[in-house]
Write an enzyme that holds these catalytic residues in place. Structure first.
Site, PDB file in Angstrom:
ATOM      1  N   GLU A 145       0.816  -1.222   0.000  1.00 56.61           N
ATOM      2  CA  GLU A 145       0.000   0.000   0.000  1.00 56.61           C
ATOM      3  C   GLU A 145       0.849   1.271   0.000  1.00 56.61           C
ATOM      4  O   GLU A 145       0.426   2.310  -0.506  1.00 56.61           O
ATOM      5  CB  GLU A 145      -0.958   0.015   1.189  1.00 56.61           C
ATOM      6  CG  GLU A 145      -2.117  -0.975   1.074  1.00 56.61           C
ATOM      7  CD  GLU A 145      -1.786  -2.359   1.598  1.00 56.61           C
ATOM      8  OE1 GLU A 145      -0.600  -2.615   1.936  1.00 56.61           O
ATOM      9  OE2 GLU A 145      -2.702  -3.197   1.691  1.00 56.61           O
ATOM     10  N   PHE A 164     -11.719  -6.886  14.245  1.00 55.83           N
ATOM     11  CA  PHE A 164     -10.667  -7.413  13.380  1.00 55.83           C
ATOM     12  C   PHE A 164     -10.321  -6.382  12.311  1.00 55.83           C
ATOM     13  O   PHE A 164     -11.199  -5.833  11.651  1.00 55.83           O
ATOM     14  CB  PHE A 164     -11.139  -8.722  12.726  1.00 55.83           C
ATOM     15  CG  PHE A 164     -10.138  -9.282  11.751  1.00 55.83           C
ATOM     16  CD1 PHE A 164      -8.884  -9.706  12.186  1.00 55.83           C
ATOM     17  CD2 PHE A 164     -10.432  -9.368  10.396  1.00 55.83           C
ATOM     18  CE1 PHE A 164      -7.950 -10.199  11.286  1.00 55.83           C
ATOM     19  CE2 PHE A 164      -9.503  -9.870   9.495  1.00 55.83           C
ATOM     20  CZ  PHE A 164      -8.266 -10.281   9.947  1.00 55.83           C
ATOM     21  N   MET A 183      24.499   8.460   1.843  1.00 56.11           N
ATOM     22  CA  MET A 183      24.383   9.788   2.439  1.00 56.11           C
ATOM     23  C   MET A 183      24.699   9.743   3.933  1.00 56.11           C
ATOM     24  O   MET A 183      25.337  10.651   4.469  1.00 56.11           O
ATOM     25  CB  MET A 183      22.978  10.344   2.205  1.00 56.11           C
ATOM     26  CG  MET A 183      22.812  11.769   2.656  1.00 56.11           C
ATOM     27  SD  MET A 183      24.029  12.864   1.919  1.00 56.11           S
ATOM     28  CE  MET A 183      23.119  13.457   0.491  1.00 56.11           C
TER      29      MET A 183
END
Ligand SMILES: Cc1ncc(C[n+]2csc(CCOP(=O)(O)OP(=O)(O)O)c2C)c(N)n1
Ligand SMILES: [Mg+2]
Lengths: 165, 551
Positions: free
Chosen positions: B38, B100, B465
């Site tokens: 997602e 749930f 970095m």
């Protein structure tokens, strides 16, 4: 820059989560809430929040802008910008031993407050006024033994212009 | 309803509470892109929004589906990207029961969305969606989340297509700037001897590049851009100073120290840009134009604040300029431009290509071979800074980066979203070997939906970095920055059915780039580069912006 106390009057839409948005804004950005007072406003669907905060002028400017940026906030007024009336209410449960009862009632009278609950050992006193008055009353009652205090925090409205002024 | 908001593409991932909605969506004209995680959906919607100029849309399920979006939403919020995130929620009667896959996603995302909603009544759904799109795309854009309980999604309402513009009592962003302020702006800039324009992402989101370019050229004012503003002003223009900030160009950073008027447009004076704030542009009167009043006077003192849309403001400023006599400008500006030219000559962005591939060289060749025309997304770290420094952006909406939040793993899904928005353009993710592993699974999305994104990995075997900071400020103690175990990126590409290529020597760079960019479908190009190269110039965090570490 020096910190000043400001009373902000915030008109918000009466929706779930609005208070949490405002509280979250203060905690997330490290602003400080000294007191907070919330209830329905005059128009349907709106609430008025009266919030007292301390900060230097630049931070106050940020706080006000950030509040205005919240989608559910309709209007923010910094009451320091004009004349306003401020009130706070406190309920004070003071121990009322026989030797102090008369003294307490005299103080209640002078401050034009009310005893709203009486028991064998305590009076509960209701007082309304500006913060100074409430503090003064508490100072006088403390020596008798104050058991509990509930204060509403400041609520306020800006003054309207007087006619002929 | 979504179709009527102009939605044609959604990035999403299904789950229990969404099965019904997915079933309905299959009957619509909306194209759904099934991501692999997602977070990828949100970054893809971000990339899509930037390139298409439309609101990006994601759809995810309740609980873990919703929590997986948080990083992406926070990034879009920092970068002011218009987006609507639809999350499924457990049925209203179960909300608050620790059901749930229930989480309070509205509570979780309150501080990182522009606004969010929990819809409890199907009759409010249509208005909420309309309001959400309106809020996402207007004013300072940003992500808006709508939480949709399963029963609300299944409910039916008498659907009336709402008409006319959305009106909201409590939300009316100021678009048109105050003319009195603008007259002051013109007066200051006409007087100025050493003016400087600093342009940010606001120029890009309001389509103000052309107006900015016209304005700067008429007044001969040099322009520096922030990371988010790259492409807001043509990088090849003589007035361009390149990027400002921690890894900005020498001339851009030096100019801020010397300028007498600084016009910031669509910027928020982030700490990576200003360095130490009390020394930033200390000689200058600062004029600040932004649509978000909270950006103004937040970090730096401002002499002339202008609240308004960047394009509306610059259009108006250009209009006001027609009344001014500009004939003496070139002569007046000459000494300042000369001074800047000297800074430019003194310190160029440079590197030395030896017998090991330099990462800067890869980006420079990428720019040459694509003629500066590709859409470039980046991951985060050195790769991001080299992409910003060595790819020349002459146009807006070509550079897609997680600027404000700096999310590793942003580049690949963002490239996928950009490719959906611009199917005929070349989209390249300039990546680091660390970052790419954070959302590498989205290669599957690219394969499934035939989105031919190209990934250029600047593989230094380090979290480069962070390693650079360790080298410069922590006595070269490389703690937890060595990526000792790496996948074979070529084989990894192949495992997904994509093309994998590798270059280990400088002379292979061009060939791999040409072959990789021309190949059909998604490609990973793995460039094994100098391991301990640093990004220069660099301003140490908290130092004045004019005090740069140079090569
Ligand atoms: C999600 C996330 N975690 C950690 C960081 C901190 N961080 C910033 S740059 C960086 C190193 C990135 O390494 P790599 O992707 O290999 O890029 P390089 O700097 O080597 O080009 C890290 C760990 C971050 N920005 N984002
Ligand atoms: Mg690396």
């Amino acid at each position: 820059m020096s910190e000043e106390q400001h009373v902000l009057s915030i008109l918000v839409e009466d929706r779930p989560g609005v208070l949490s948005r405002i509280a979250g804004l203060f905690s997330g950005r490290g602003f400080n809430i000294a007191s907070l007072c919330v209830a329905n406003a005059a128009s349907e669907g709106l609430s008025r929040i009266t919030l007292v905060t301390q900060a230097d002028p630049l931070v106050i400017e940020q706080i006000i802008k950030q509040l205005r940026k919240l989608i559910n906030v309709v209007k923010v007024t910094d009451l320091a910008e004009g004349p306003a009336v401020y009130r706070e209410m406190a309920l004070v449960k003071v121990s009322a031993k026989p030797e102090f009862r008369a003294e307490i009632l005299r103080i209640v009278d002078i401050f034009r407050c009310k005893v709203i609950d009486v028991s064998a050992e305590h009076y509960t006193v209701e007082v309304t006024g500006d913060q100074g008055k409430i503090t003064a009353l508490l100072d006088l009652l403390k020596p008798m033994g104050v058991k509990e205090i509930a204060r509403t925090g400041v609520t306020a409205l800006s003054r309207e212009q007087r006619n002929g002024n | 309803m979504l179709e009527s908001e102009g939605v044609d593409s959604i990035f999403g991932y299904p789950g229990g509470v969404l099965i019904g909605l997915y079933d309905e969506m299959a009957k619509s004209n909306i194209r759904h892109y099934l991501v692999r995680h997602e977070q990828g959906a949100v970054h893809a919607a971000d990339g899509y929004a930037r390139i298409s100029g439309k609101v990006g849309v994601c759809l995810v399920t309740s609980g873990p589906g919703a929590t997986n979006t948080v990083t992406g939403i926070a990034s879009a919020y920092c970068d002011s990207i218009p987006m609507v995130v639809l999350t499924g929620q457990v049925p209203t009667n179960l909300i608050g029961n620790d059901a749930f896959q229930e989480v309070d996603i509205v509570g979780i995302t309150r501080p990182c969305t522009k606004h969010n909603y929990l819809v409890k009544d199907v009759n409010e759904l249509a208005d909420t969606i309309r309001e959400a799109f309106h809020i996402a795309r207007s004013g300072r854009p940003g992500p808006v989340l709508i939480d949709l309980p399963k029963d609300v999604l299944a409910g039916t309402a008498n659907f009336k297509q709402p008409k006319g513009p959305v009106t909201m009592r409590s939300y009316n962003p100021t678009v048109t700037p105050n003319t009195k302020q603008l007259t002051k702006v013109i007066k200051e800039l006409m007087k100025a001897k050493k003016p400087l324009i600093m342009a940010g992402g606001g120029i890009i989101s309001s389509n103000a590049s052309q107006a900015l370019t016209d304005f700067a050229r008429k007044l001969q004012i040099p322009v520096t851009t922030t990371l988010m503003g790259l492409g807001a002003f043509p990088g090849s223009d003589d007035l361009s100073l390149g990027m400002i900030g921690m890894h900005g160009t020498y001339r851009a950073n030096m100019s801020t120290g010397d300028c007498d008027v600084l016009l910031g447009v669509g910027v928020r004076f982030d700490d990576r840009v200003t360095g130490k704030t009390d020394t930033f542009a200390s000689q200058a009167k600062i004029i600040h134009v932004d649509i978000d009043p909270t950006s103004i006077r937040k970090n730096v003192p401002v002499s002339i604040p202008v609240v308004g849309d960047c394009k509306a403001t610059l259009d108006k400023l250009n209009e006001l300029l027609t009344g001014e006599n500009l004939t003496e400008i070139p002569e007046k500006r000459a000494p300042w431009l000369k001074c800047i030219a000297e800074w430019k000559a003194a310190q160029r962005l440079a590197y030395e290509q030896t017998d090991v591939i330099k990462p800067q060289y890869v980006v420079e060749r990428l720019c040459k071979i694509t003629e500066g025309k590709a859409i470039i997304s980046t991951e985060v770290g050195q790769n991001q800074m080299w992409a910003a420094q060595f790819y020349d952006f002459d146009q807006p909406n070509r550079f897609v980066t997680s600027g404000g939040l700096g999310v590793m793993g942003f580049g690949l899904p963002a490239a996928i979203g950009a490719q959906v928005a611009a199917p005929n353009d070349l989209v390249v993710d300039v990546a680091g070997d660390g970052s790419i592993q954070m959302n590498i699974q989205e290669l599957g999305t690219a394969m499934q939906h035939k989105l031919p994104v190209k990934v250029v990995i600047l593989n230094n075997g380090y979290l480069g970095m962070v390693r650079q900071w360790q080298e410069l400020f922590f006595g070269k103690r490389y703690c937890a920055t060595q990526m000792d175990v790496q996948p074979d990126f070529v084989k990894l590409a192949e495992a997904y059915g994509a093309t994998g290529l590798r270059a280990t020597k400088p002379e292979e760079v061009d060939e791999v780039l040409k072959k990789g960019l021309a190949a059909e479908g998604p490609v990973i190009m793995d460039f094994v580069v100098e391991r301990e190269e640093c990004v220069y110039p660099m301003v140490p965090a908290g130092a004045p912006i004019t005090e740069m570490l140079l090569v």
